[in-house]
Scaffold this active site. Structure first.
Site, PDB file in Angstrom:
ATOM      1  N   GLN A 151      -7.688   0.024   3.618  1.00 24.74           N
ATOM      2  CA  GLN A 151      -8.537  -0.579   4.651  1.00 24.74           C
ATOM      3  C   GLN A 151      -9.841  -1.131   4.086  1.00 24.74           C
ATOM      4  O   GLN A 151     -10.463  -1.990   4.699  1.00 24.74           O
ATOM      5  CB  GLN A 151      -8.857   0.440   5.755  1.00 24.74           C
ATOM      6  CG  GLN A 151      -7.666   0.821   6.624  1.00 24.74           C
ATOM      7  CD  GLN A 151      -7.135  -0.317   7.493  1.00 24.74           C
ATOM      8  OE1 GLN A 151      -7.840  -1.299   7.770  1.00 24.74           O
ATOM      9  NE2 GLN A 151      -5.881  -0.220   7.912  1.00 24.74           N
TER      10      GLN A 151
ATOM     11  N   GLY B  48       0.807  -1.219   0.000  1.00 27.49           N
ATOM     12  CA  GLY B  48       0.000   0.000   0.000  1.00 27.49           C
ATOM     13  C   GLY B  48       0.839   1.268   0.000  1.00 27.49           C
ATOM     14  O   GLY B  48       0.515   2.241  -0.675  1.00 27.49           O
ATOM     15  N   THR B  49       1.910   1.253   0.764  1.00 31.56           N
ATOM     16  CA  THR B  49       2.756   2.448   0.846  1.00 31.56           C
ATOM     17  C   THR B  49       3.353   2.791  -0.511  1.00 31.56           C
ATOM     18  O   THR B  49       3.292   3.943  -0.952  1.00 31.56           O
ATOM     19  CB  THR B  49       3.858   2.239   1.904  1.00 31.56           C
ATOM     20  OG1 THR B  49       3.240   2.187   3.188  1.00 31.56           O
ATOM     21  CG2 THR B  49       4.865   3.372   1.882  1.00 31.56           C
TER      22      THR B  49
ATOM     23  N   CYS C 137       1.553   1.901  12.251  1.00 30.42           N
ATOM     24  CA  CYS C 137       2.653   2.689  11.707  1.00 30.42           C
ATOM     25  C   CYS C 137       3.056   3.827  12.617  1.00 30.42           C
ATOM     26  O   CYS C 137       4.199   4.233  12.655  1.00 30.42           O
ATOM     27  CB  CYS C 137       2.277   3.272  10.359  1.00 30.42           C
ATOM     28  SG  CYS C 137       1.888   1.993   9.196  1.00 30.42           S
TER      29      CYS C 137
ATOM     30  N   SER D 241      -3.907  -3.112  -0.633  1.00 29.54           N
ATOM     31  CA  SER D 241      -2.812  -3.891  -0.069  1.00 29.54           C
ATOM     32  C   SER D 241      -3.323  -5.291   0.248  1.00 29.54           C
ATOM     33  O   SER D 241      -4.507  -5.482   0.508  1.00 29.54           O
ATOM     34  CB  SER D 241      -2.346  -3.192   1.212  1.00 29.54           C
ATOM     35  OG  SER D 241      -1.517  -4.049   1.959  1.00 29.54           O
TER      36      SER D 241
ATOM     37  N   THR E  52      11.060  -7.864 -10.961  1.00 34.88           N
ATOM     38  CA  THR E  52      10.474  -9.191 -11.122  1.00 34.88           C
ATOM     39  C   THR E  52       9.244  -9.322 -10.229  1.00 34.88           C
ATOM     40  O   THR E  52       9.297  -9.000  -9.045  1.00 34.88           O
ATOM     41  CB  THR E  52      11.506 -10.278 -10.776  1.00 34.88           C
ATOM     42  OG1 THR E  52      12.614 -10.130 -11.661  1.00 34.88           O
ATOM     43  CG2 THR E  52      10.927 -11.674 -10.939  1.00 34.88           C
TER      44      THR E  52
ATOM     45  N   HIS F 145      -1.942  -7.552   2.712  1.00 36.15           N
ATOM     46  CA  HIS F 145      -1.805  -8.107   4.064  1.00 36.15           C
ATOM     47  C   HIS F 145      -2.867  -7.604   5.040  1.00 36.15           C
ATOM     48  O   HIS F 145      -2.903  -8.033   6.188  1.00 36.15           O
ATOM     49  CB  HIS F 145      -0.394  -7.861   4.624  1.00 36.15           C
ATOM     50  CG  HIS F 145      -0.143  -6.482   5.130  1.00 36.15           C
ATOM     51  ND1 HIS F 145      -0.147  -6.179   6.475  1.00 36.15           N
ATOM     52  CD2 HIS F 145       0.112  -5.325   4.496  1.00 36.15           C
ATOM     53  CE1 HIS F 145       0.122  -4.901   6.633  1.00 36.15           C
ATOM     54  NE2 HIS F 145       0.287  -4.356   5.450  1.00 36.15           N
TER      55      HIS F 145
END
Lengths: 386, 385
Positions: free
Chosen positions: B181, B71-72, B326, B201, B239, B203
């Site tokens: 989210q 996401g970042t 974070c 994202s 890759t 995870h």
């Protein structure tokens, strides 16, 4: 059909010992390393230990190791990050004409943003002359970036010498060691490098992970901003399982480096000798001795590398016609053109890369099948018949 | 397992089936998708399968989806791409004060580079003021970036309304939303929201770490953040993380959004009703309303240090957060909680509980019981001083 894999330079299978340390990380230690409770701290601890391991194998300090999503990101970060952070000192960058695209395209990008880039030529073996590097340095030079070993032709560059020149002239020196790491012994202190990129999936580790070594004191901007991970230099939730797997891969690959390199060199030279002896109008690309232990790159006249590749694939042999990244493109390899090959000959190139699991039997299988494939393709080729 | 994991907005456990698939790809299907031989082709197929699945979920074209390392990176590449592409036609960029650091820090970077940056205030519910937004959009505005679901309070922004306002006031302004989210948990309607770009994202919804992606409206042609071998149609080199991508496909196939939502709604309802009777002097920052996510509950307790409470709960193997993961390590109060004006004697006592499909009502009982007990212990101690 039995598969025979000769594309270790593109990517490697994961070492099962690497997978063994990754799985518990995925299954049980999935906490966010930034979380303050024990569960997160355990993930943090795994990352710290991994950083120690990577640092140890490179002879670096743990705080000089920054995890990235791979070699490409590390190259981009090293080059863009130092260029912009040091533009008050100058705008000149020195690189070579045979770098990986992760370096070359980044340099091209910087050219559009006010930087001047010198692309040094290489000799017929793909070797950079350190004196060319020295002579290209000027007042405005802020960065030299030269790959450690070429991914297509395997030529190993005189990195230590270039590092000395960089240091004498007080210019930052970055090396893309994605192909070299795991095949050659690397000591960042001995090499005089300021930054070095490495990748997990080329050393029997997972894809999606790599690292940038940044010598303490190097002035570099962030490429990815955000949550303050990697000591505020690379944001984003850490990929703990991949980091732990990467560290294990680093450890394993350097543990038996000497023996595995010797074994690879033996197979490599055996393969090269046989191809050159048994097939007409074939040339070896790259340096005969200063080359990666596992790299075989040959140009076969009158036919397209892609055709050979597909014929080999049909009998279960996985090879490459160049680097994996460019193999989808129709342009001939920039590396082969840089060592002086004509378009026609460059198009007929083939790379076999040998890895730790490659056997003599597999090599023999290729050597047995290759001449007939080439003959059949040449028989169909108008170039050959005329 | 006795562990009660209520920190699913920080990260989630990976689905078992996805782990099996990832293992298979690591071990046997390890080809590089750029390789021409069949191992490369197989790997490429796995990447495209995931891309198609994501496109289907978002009702967009597959070629509008690009994979990233998370996401970042996604937020960085989109904001930077939009600014680099359009900085010649304007220099104003707009966001809110409650964005994730991966958005805010990029805006701060551009602020330091001389761009005209507007950080919109939010009200007590964490909602941006539409009037302020409209006033802020001028002819120089090149980007508006507003997150869909806030990671600390679960507040949902009205993206449809925001998108309308953006496009009504300036055709050339790009609209981006950080949907890290919300992706896979809430319906995201790209078209009716007029979104040009969004970030997600893996995870946060039982996929692997180190994987995310972005949607970019076809034809935008943003410049890339990471250059090289030309993967991801040239927009994101490097890759591809094939094993993680293949694992993520399985995760997405397994999602039952309806059943998850039902579970979250009942968990949240139960938690809120319980906590109010079990603990005094507590503010619920995430009311049970349509414009708040059902899987995030933020509460603020008077005269309690959230971190002390967190560690006390941790001893009972109950895992919650004080804010976002974070920012939880920094010794300062959350920018989000400050922006929604939580009273001073409550703000430090903020806890976030976030659910996954694995959580149960029984776990909430245990959590509330522990919470009440530990809160009263801490308060006794604080008051004695």
């Amino acid at each position: 059909m039995q598969r025979r894999y000769f594309d270790y330079a593109a990517t490697t299978p994961i070492d099962k010992r690497v997978l063994e340390v990754m799985i518990p990380q995925i299954e049980n230690n999935f906490g966010n390393p930034s979380s303050v409770y024990s569960f997160g701290r355990e993930a943090r601890k795994s990352i710290d230990e991994s950083r120690d391991t990577v640092a140890r194998v490179l002879n670096a300090e743990p705080k000089e190791i920054f995890f990235t999503s791979g070699g490409t990101e590390a190259d981009n970060w090293a080059i863009i990050g130092t260029a912009f952070a040091n533009k008050n000192k100058g705008n000149h960058i020195i690189t070579t004409s045979i770098e990986h695209h992760a370096v070359l395209h980044t340099c091209k990008y910087l050219e559009k943003h006010g930087f001047e880039v010198s692309y040094l030529p290489v000799d017929e073996y793909g070797m950079v002359d350190p004196e060319d590097v020295r002579n290209s340095i000027k007042e405005s030079t802020i960065l030299i970036t030269v790959m450690y070993a070429n991914n297509e032709i395997g030529t190993i560059q005189p990195i230590k010498k270039i590092g000395e020149i960089a240091r004498e002239n007080d210019v930052y020196f970055h090396t893309d060691a994605v192909q070299a790491f795991g095949s050659i012994e690397i000591d960042v202190k001995d090499l005089n490098v300021d930054m070095m990129s490495i990748s997990g999936h080329k050393i029997y580790g997972p894809k999606g992970i790599g690292a940038l070594y940044i010598r303490k004191g190097v002035k570099i901007d962030n490429l990815i901003h955000g949550g303050g991970q990697e000591r505020k230099k690379r944001a984003g939730t850490e990929n703990t399982p991949a980091i732990v797997g990467f560290a294990k891969a680093c450890e394993l690959v350097t543990e038996n480096l000497k023996e595995s390199a010797e074994k690879a060199i033996e197979l490599r030279d055996y393969m090269i000798k046989n191809i050159l002896e048994n097939i007409d109008e074939v040339r070896l690309n790259g340096h005969p001795t200063e080359r990666l232990p596992g790299n075989v790159n040959v140009s076969i006249r009158y036919i397209e590398g892609e055709s050979i590749l597909l014929s080999l694939d049909l009998i279960g042999i996985a090879a490459s016609s160049g680097s994996a990244c460019t193999s989808g493109a129709l342009d001939p390899s920039h590396v082969l053109l840089a060592i002086g090959l004509s378009h026609e000959i460059a198009h007929g190139s083939l790379r076999f890369s040998i890895g730790k699991d490659t056997t003599r039997e597999e090599v023999d299988f290729v050597l047995e099948k290759l001449p007939a494939i080439i003959q059949r393709l040449r028989d169909m080729s108008p170039l050959y018949n005329s | 397992m006795s562990r009660i994991y209520f920190d699913n907005s920080a990260t989630t456990c990976v689905d078992d089936e996805a782990i099996d698939i990832m293992t298979m790809y690591h071990k046997d299907l390890y080809g590089n998708p750029s390789s021409l031989h069949r191992m490369g082709v197989e790997a490429e197929k796995a990447v495209e399968e995931c891309r198609n699945k994501i496109a289907e979920m978002l009702s967009v074209k597959s070629k509008e989806i690009y994979f990233t390392s998370g996401g970042t990176e996604g937020n960085n590449m989109l904001i930077r791409g939009a600014v680099e592409k359009n900085k010649r036609i304007g220099n104003r960029i707009i966001t809110s004060k409650i964005e994730h650091p991966s958005v805010l820090e990029v805006f701060r970077y551009y602020e330091s580079q001389g761009l005209d940056v507007i950080y919109l205030d939010v009200d007590e519910y964490g909602k941006i003021d539409f009037k302020k937004l409209e006033e802020s959009i001028n002819g120089d505005t090149i980007l508006v970036s507003i997150m869909m679901i806030n990671n600390e309070t679960g507040a949902i922004q009205d993206l449809k309304r925001i998108g309308e306002l953006v496009k009504k006031n300036s055709k050339k302004t790009l609209f981006h939303s950080d949907c890290v989210q919300s992706f896979g948990k809430s319906v995201i309607d790209i078209n009716s929201c007029n979104l040009d770009m969004l970030t997600f994202s893996a995870h946060k919804l039982h996929g692997p770490k180190g994987l995310g992606g972005v949607y970019i409206r076809q034809g935008l042609n943003l410049p890339p953040l990471i250059l090289g071998g030309g993967q991801e149609s040239g927009f994101r080199s490097g890759t591809e993380n094939v094993a993680s991508i293949a694992g993520f496909t399985k995760v997405l196939q397994n999602i039952d959004m309806k059943s998850n939502t039902d579970r979250f709604v009942s968990l949240k309802k139960y938690f809120i009703s319980k906590v109010a009777s079990a603990v005094d002097e507590v503010i619920i920052n995430s009311p049970q309303r349509d414009d708040f996510a059902d899987f995030i509950i933020s509460i603020s307790l008077k005269n309690v240090k959230g971190e002390i409470l967190l560690h006390a709960l941790e001893k009972k193997e109950i895992y919650v957060s004080t804010g976002s993961a974070c920012s939880s390590k920094k010794n300062r109060t959350s920018h989000v909680l400050e922006a929604i004006n939580i009273p001073r004697d409550y703000i430090e006592g903020t806890l976030r509980v976030s659910f996954s499909k694995h959580n149960t009502l029984n776990e909430i009982d245990k959590c509330i019981e522990a919470l009440a007990e530990e809160t009263s212990k801490i308060r006794k101690f604080t008051r004695r001083k």
